[in-house]
Scaffold this active site. Structure first.
Site, PDB file in Angstrom:
ATOM      1  N   HIS A 112      35.012  88.927   2.371  1.00  0.00           N
ATOM      2  CA  HIS A 112      33.651  89.417   2.139  1.00  0.00           C
ATOM      3  C   HIS A 112      33.667  90.611   1.182  1.00  0.00           C
ATOM      4  O   HIS A 112      32.876  90.666   0.222  1.00  0.00           O
ATOM      5  CB  HIS A 112      33.014  89.823   3.467  1.00  0.00           C
ATOM      6  CG  HIS A 112      31.673  90.466   3.332  1.00  0.00           C
ATOM      7  ND1 HIS A 112      30.559  89.789   2.881  1.00  0.00           N
ATOM      8  CD2 HIS A 112      31.260  91.743   3.576  1.00  0.00           C
ATOM      9  CE1 HIS A 112      29.516  90.606   2.863  1.00  0.00           C
ATOM     10  NE2 HIS A 112      29.914  91.798   3.274  1.00  0.00           N
ATOM     11  N   GLU A 180      28.504  88.447  12.301  1.00  0.00           N
ATOM     12  CA  GLU A 180      29.456  89.449  12.767  1.00  0.00           C
ATOM     13  C   GLU A 180      29.808  89.208  14.235  1.00  0.00           C
ATOM     14  O   GLU A 180      29.100  88.509  14.966  1.00  0.00           O
ATOM     15  CB  GLU A 180      28.883  90.865  12.586  1.00  0.00           C
ATOM     16  CG  GLU A 180      28.429  91.149  11.152  1.00  0.00           C
ATOM     17  CD  GLU A 180      28.188  92.615  10.879  1.00  0.00           C
ATOM     18  OE1 GLU A 180      28.629  93.458  11.690  1.00  0.00           O
ATOM     19  OE2 GLU A 180      27.562  92.923   9.846  1.00  0.00           O
ATOM     20  N   TYR A 223      21.928 102.799  -1.622  1.00  0.00           N
ATOM     21  CA  TYR A 223      23.229 103.014  -0.982  1.00  0.00           C
ATOM     22  C   TYR A 223      24.167 103.925  -1.773  1.00  0.00           C
ATOM     23  O   TYR A 223      25.171 104.409  -1.233  1.00  0.00           O
ATOM     24  CB  TYR A 223      23.915 101.674  -0.685  1.00  0.00           C
ATOM     25  CG  TYR A 223      24.765 101.101  -1.789  1.00  0.00           C
ATOM     26  CD1 TYR A 223      26.162 101.145  -1.721  1.00  0.00           C
ATOM     27  CD2 TYR A 223      24.190 100.505  -2.913  1.00  0.00           C
ATOM     28  CE1 TYR A 223      26.945 100.610  -2.718  1.00  0.00           C
ATOM     29  CE2 TYR A 223      24.966  99.965  -3.908  1.00  0.00           C
ATOM     30  CZ  TYR A 223      26.345 100.020  -3.816  1.00  0.00           C
ATOM     31  OH  TYR A 223      27.116  99.482  -4.818  1.00  0.00           O
ATOM     32  N   LYS A 232      19.530  98.466   6.222  1.00  0.00           N
ATOM     33  CA  LYS A 232      20.218  97.905   7.378  1.00  0.00           C
ATOM     34  C   LYS A 232      19.571  98.288   8.704  1.00  0.00           C
ATOM     35  O   LYS A 232      19.748  97.589   9.706  1.00  0.00           O
ATOM     36  CB  LYS A 232      21.668  98.418   7.402  1.00  0.00           C
ATOM     37  CG  LYS A 232      22.515  98.010   6.215  1.00  0.00           C
ATOM     38  CD  LYS A 232      23.067  96.629   6.404  1.00  0.00           C
ATOM     39  CE  LYS A 232      24.124  96.313   5.369  1.00  0.00           C
ATOM     40  NZ  LYS A 232      24.755  95.004   5.599  1.00  0.00           N
ATOM     41  N   THR A 236      19.048  94.698  14.119  1.00  0.00           N
ATOM     42  CA  THR A 236      20.323  94.026  14.351  1.00  0.00           C
ATOM     43  C   THR A 236      20.152  93.195  15.616  1.00  0.00           C
ATOM     44  O   THR A 236      19.752  93.725  16.654  1.00  0.00           O
ATOM     45  CB  THR A 236      21.469  95.032  14.548  1.00  0.00           C
ATOM     46  OG1 THR A 236      21.611  95.829  13.377  1.00  0.00           O
ATOM     47  CG2 THR A 236      22.773  94.320  14.848  1.00  0.00           C
TER      48      THR A 236
END
Length: 394
Positions: A112, A180, A223, A232, A236
């Protein structure tokens, strides 16, 4: 459900993951999944200390207690189960299984990291100089971790494509996923008490499947130089079931060979590689199948690095692996990789697609080898994208 009807199930008696559920008309309580049923653990074992609405108190009691309860559940499910302690999965409501204390996200897949390096730094080396010396990560937002099945509102933020002279504010146009694996800390540590890699199983209770939703356009603009934030932090998703490490012993494999050799505080005598297969379904179509075995950094090294500066660990800490991607195109764990940043669209139900649109549904499932030699399930994490909320300044 009896042991004979559950033995061949992904959630058979050699799995027994923990969650928190509400039966019809009842309050949240700890449950164990067996087949397509949920067992009330406190009632099953006659143990009032397990009659809690979150796993945190149980997880904080440590490995000996985890083993005692698991042994008791395994013994109880060998016999006919009292219908009074069993509830059909279809009839219950599943909750976030533990109170998330802190949330840290790592960047542990070399495939990744290399893919993103090639996309964003085509004239430079894909990996930055520190990448093979430490598990790179950042601190996430615990308050926006949600249980599987929760809808995800499209985030808004500042975006500035390279061709635009100035940024604009609005809904993300490049909403993405990240496949993930999450690790749940059961036993914490005080400040200035680092956890060595070989102490991992004294502290980590189990794993969850994670989708770390990402707004790539918001992320790309903000970022530099401090890293991910609003791209982000909006959501989640984690699976409703925490699979204890005791159920994953057959899935353990050697840790990936690491060159150059890591510094002493990241070295371990135990192997903490994991052979866990994932499937990504986008609107019901399987588009990718990454496997955790391809990860460069082990979870034991992630936890060791996370506490190496003297930071404490707490019951309910969640740390995630970062996107799980393999060497092949159909093993990429994000849509930015699958579509190669939009240059190679994915064919989905006859349409060419790159990033998520409103109404899209993503489901990530995972399985591993169980003690019986059959696969066990880690559950799924699913979410549907809703339109962005109306900005407050309009």
């Amino acid at each position: 459900m009896t042991p004979t009807t559950s033995a061949g199930h992904l959630f058979g008696p050699d799995n027994l993951p923990y969650g928190v559920f509400s039966p019809p008309g009842g309050s949240p309580r700890i449950g164990v999944r067996l087949g397509d049923d949920v067992l009330d653990v406190a009632a099953l074992l006659g143990d009032a200390s397990l009659a809690t609405s979150t796993l945190n108190p149980f997880m904080a009691q440590g490995p000996e207690r985890w083993a005692e309860v698991r042994a008791g559940v395994m013994e109880a499910v060998r016999d006919e189960i009292d219908p009074a302690v069993s509830h059909s999965l279809a009839d219950v409501r599943l909750h976030l299984p533990f109170d998330v204390a802190d949330y840290v996200v790592f960047y542990a897949s070399e495939h990744h990291a290399t893919n993103l390096g090639r996309l964003f730094r085509p004239d430079s080396a894909p990996l930055l100089p520190n990448w093979k010396h430490l598990p790179v990560g950042y601190h996430g937002r615990a308050g926006t971790v949600v249980v599987s099945g929760t809808d995800i509102a499209r985030p808004s933020g500042q975006r500035k494509p390279p061709a635009d002279a100035t940024p604009t504010f609005g809904p993300s146009r490049r909403l993405d996923i990240e496949v993930e694996l999450g690790f749940v800390v059961g036993v914490g540590t005080p400040a200035d008490d680092p956890i060595a890699p070989d102490e991992f199983d004294k502290h980590v209770f189990g794993v969850v499947v994670v989708n770390d939703w990402s707004a790539r356009d918001i992320q790309a603009w903000e970022y530099v130089p401090l890293g991910p934030n609003l791209g982000k932090s909006f959501a989640t998703s984690i699976s409703a079931w925490v699979v204890p490490f005791a159920a994953l012993q057959a899935a353990r494999i050697p840790t990936t060979l690491q060159q150059p050799q890591v510094l002493p505080h990241l070295r371990a005598s135990q192997d903490w590689g994991l052979d866990i297969g994932f499937t990504v379904e986008w609107n019901g179509v399987a588009v990718s199948s990454p496997n955790y075995r391809d990860m460069y950094w082990s979870p034991a090294q992630m936890l060791a690095h996370m506490t190496s500066n003297g930071a404490s660990a707490r019951t309910g800490d969640l740390f995630a692996s970062g996107t799980i991607s393999g060497p092949e195109p159909d093993q990429r764990g994000s849509f930015i990789e699958l579509s190669w940043n939009g240059a190679q669209p994915v064919t989905l139900n006859g349409e060419n697609r790159t990033f998520l649109e409103d109404g899209d549904n993503v489901t990530i499932t995972a399985t591993a080898l169980g003690a019986s030699g059959r696969r066990i399930g880690l559950g799924d994490v699913t979410g549907t994208v809703r339109p962005a909320r109306r900005p407050t300044h309009e």
